[in-house]
Design a protein around this motif. Structure first.
Motif, PDB file in Angstrom:
ATOM      1  N   GLY A   1      -8.361   3.299 -11.603  1.00 29.18           N
ATOM      2  CA  GLY A   1      -7.739   4.606 -11.433  1.00 29.18           C
ATOM      3  C   GLY A   1      -6.586   4.833 -12.379  1.00 29.18           C
ATOM      4  N   GLU A   2      -5.674   5.708 -11.984  1.00 27.92           N
ATOM      5  CA  GLU A   2      -4.517   6.049 -12.816  1.00 27.92           C
ATOM      6  C   GLU A   2      -3.344   6.440 -11.939  1.00 27.92           C
ATOM      7  OE1 GLU A   2      -5.923  10.696 -13.624  1.00 27.92           O
ATOM      8  OE2 GLU A   2      -6.203   9.176 -15.186  1.00 27.92           O
ATOM      9  N   LEU A   3      -2.155   6.513 -12.571  1.00 29.28           N
ATOM     10  CA  LEU A   3      -0.921   6.856 -11.875  1.00 29.28           C
ATOM     11  C   LEU A   3      -0.275   8.074 -12.515  1.00 29.28           C
ATOM     12  CD1 LEU A   3       0.834   3.380 -11.449  1.00 29.28           C
ATOM     13  CD2 LEU A   3      -0.057   4.798  -9.591  1.00 29.28           C
TER      14      LEU A   3
ATOM     15  N   ARG B   1       0.841  -1.200   0.000  1.00 35.80           N
ATOM     16  CA  ARG B   1       0.000   0.000   0.000  1.00 35.80           C
ATOM     17  C   ARG B   1       0.875   1.247   0.000  1.00 35.80           C
ATOM     18  NH1 ARG B   1      -4.829   1.603   4.318  1.00 35.80           N
ATOM     19  NH2 ARG B   1      -5.878   3.100   2.946  1.00 35.80           N
ATOM     20  N   PHE B   2       0.545   2.161  -0.873  1.00 29.06           N
ATOM     21  CA  PHE B   2       1.218   3.458  -0.959  1.00 29.06           C
ATOM     22  C   PHE B   2       0.136   4.520  -0.791  1.00 29.06           C
ATOM     23  CE2 PHE B   2       3.410   0.339  -3.533  1.00 29.06           C
ATOM     24  CZ  PHE B   2       4.749   0.489  -3.199  1.00 29.06           C
ATOM     25  N   GLY B   3      -0.409   4.629   0.396  1.00 35.16           N
ATOM     26  CA  GLY B   3      -1.507   5.558   0.620  1.00 35.16           C
ATOM     27  C   GLY B   3      -2.718   5.159  -0.205  1.00 35.16           C
ATOM     28  N   ALA B   4      -3.054   5.992  -1.181  1.00 31.88           N
ATOM     29  CA  ALA B   4      -4.239   5.753  -2.009  1.00 31.88           C
ATOM     30  C   ALA B   4      -3.968   4.837  -3.195  1.00 31.88           C
ATOM     31  CB  ALA B   4      -4.792   7.093  -2.502  1.00 31.88           C
ATOM     32  N   VAL B   5      -2.725   4.359  -3.317  1.00 36.12           N
ATOM     33  CA  VAL B   5      -2.360   3.430  -4.396  1.00 36.12           C
ATOM     34  C   VAL B   5      -2.073   2.062  -3.796  1.00 36.12           C
ATOM     35  CG1 VAL B   5      -0.732   2.912  -6.242  1.00 36.12           C
ATOM     36  CG2 VAL B   5      -1.389   5.290  -5.799  1.00 36.12           C
ATOM     37  N   VAL B   6      -2.670   1.035  -4.371  1.00 40.53           N
ATOM     38  CA  VAL B   6      -2.457  -0.337  -3.903  1.00 40.53           C
ATOM     39  C   VAL B   6      -1.886  -1.168  -5.046  1.00 40.53           C
ATOM     40  CG1 VAL B   6      -3.613  -2.455  -3.154  1.00 40.53           C
ATOM     41  CG2 VAL B   6      -4.237  -0.271  -2.118  1.00 40.53           C
TER      42      VAL B   6
END
Length: 398
Positions: free
Chosen positions: A176-178, A119-124
């Motif tokens: 989502g997106e990066l 987990r990177f905050g809002a990015v998994v």
């Protein structure tokens, strides 16, 4: 009707002691043949007397042919169980790491064998390494959405273990997106962008977090060398915590570009120097140039990926740490890391002792670290504890 795997006489002892794996040579294949079972299938594990020991997922062609998912033989690996185990894993991590940057799921340790989630905050970032989890891919994605509600989910399914189960490799953003194919994270008060699409593994290595925190307390005013730097987990943090100068060595030009970007992110770019090339050659060149450092960190990839590689791997660790010692100032600090599960806990300290005597140095071990709380260890499964970090002061002979 659900298939069963019956164990040979007394083979259930390890499972009763807390282990979760069944080896193919422990199965009574006369009564319950492995042939005909499909990878990823659920089975009941039975003792030799027929008593149910739990439910497992199988990899019939592998040495570890089954992994227990529950000691309740009626419990199936469905979406409900995945949600429950994600919630339990999340609660234990949030206790330790309030920034929500951590390894959320660590395979067997969290009751989800073959699954890693960072987990990177809002990015998994999800990494699947066996057929059972691949077959439940959508259930895993749905469970992650339900439990954490992230902005972005990445499937980083390009690991070597997938080939063992005949799974194709792929990397895909499924929700989502990066930004620039990276995910932001904070570790030990230092900011990074982890290359979750094009980087190694999930893009970041959370396992050394606590060891880096130890080093950060020692670097003020020091000249530091970070070998196998990757994106600067050790080096950028050292610069951010007061090191006077940091040199990062890596064979990947792309990794060093990420080091420089992460240095800029923390305003320490003036302290960072990057060296591209083979680590062993680069260290030899630094020694030939008369370079010396107050602290040398060597955190290589696993030199011992399999048990049969122990001899060659130990030779590589020995050579690497000898070069590192030669680059230290007279009272320098060596941080010797290993992520090789097959390297015994006592081998690295003993190796440093021997190297010290060969170089006419006194080696004083001040700290031995392991993986952080987001990589929990199951006491019955030694393989869940793999990381070593030895902090050794290398002094002139007394």
């Amino acid at each position: 009707m659900l298939a069963s795997l019956r164990l040979k006489n007394k083979a259930e002892r390890r499972l009763k002691g807390g282990h979760l794996w069944v080896y193919s040579n422990e199965v009574d294949t006369q009564q319950t043949p492995l042939k005909g079972l499909q990878a990823g299938q659920e089975v009941i594990i039975e003792a030799a007397n027929g008593k149910a020991l739990g439910r497992a997922i199988v990899s019939p062609e592998q040495l570890i042919c089954a992994r227990l998912i529950s000691r309740d033989s009626k419990q199936t690996l469905d979406g409900s169980l995945i949600v429950h185990r994600l919630k339990v894993a999340l609660s234990t991590r949030d206790l330790w790491y309030p920034h929500q940057c951590y390894r959320w799921v660590y395979g067997d340790s969290d009751g989800l064998p073959g699954l890693v989630i960072d987990r990177f905050g809002a990015v998994v970032v999800i990494q699947i390494s066996n057929m059972a989890m691949e077959l439940r891919r959508q259930e895993i994605i749905d469970a992650v959405m339900k439990v954490a509600k992230p902005d972005t989910i990445v499937l980083k399914n390009d690991g070597k273990l997938r080939a063992v189960e005949g799974l194709e490799e792929y990397v895909e953003i499924v929700h989502g997106e990066l930004e620039d194919n990276c995910a932001p994270l904070t570790e030990n008060d230092t900011n990074f962008m982890a290359p979750v699409i094009h980087g190694q593994k999930t893009g970041w290595f959370y396992d050394h977090r606590e060891n880096r925190a130890v080093l950060n307390r020692l670097v003020k005013g020091k000249r530091v060398l970070d070998v196998f730097s990757y994106v600067g987990g050790w080096g950028v943090q050292a610069a951010n915590h007061g090191a006077s100068e940091v040199h990062c060595v890596d064979a990947s030009a792309q990794a060093l570009d990420w080091v420089e970007q992460n240095a800029v992110l923390n305003g320490v770019e003036d302290k960072l120097h990057c060296w591209e090339g083979d680590a062993f050659q680069a260290m030899k060149q630094l020694k030939d140039s008369g370079e010396k450092f107050d602290i040398v960190v060597v955190d290589p990839p696993a030199f011992i990926p399999r048990r049969k590689d122990i001899k060659a791997g130990e030779q590589a660790y020995r050579r690497l740490n000898q070069l590192a010692m030669r680059l230290l100032n007279k009272d320098g600090l060596l941080v010797a890391g290993s992520c090789s599960m097959h390297l015994g806990d006592d081998r690295l300290p003993d190796m440093l002792r021997v190297l010290g005597r060969e170089l006419d140095r006194e080696v004083m071990i001040q700290h031995i670290g392991s993986q952080g709380a987001d990589h929990p260890v199951l006491p019955a499964i030694a393989e869940t504890r793999y990381l070593k970090a030895v902090f050794a002061r290398v002094l002139p002979t007394r």
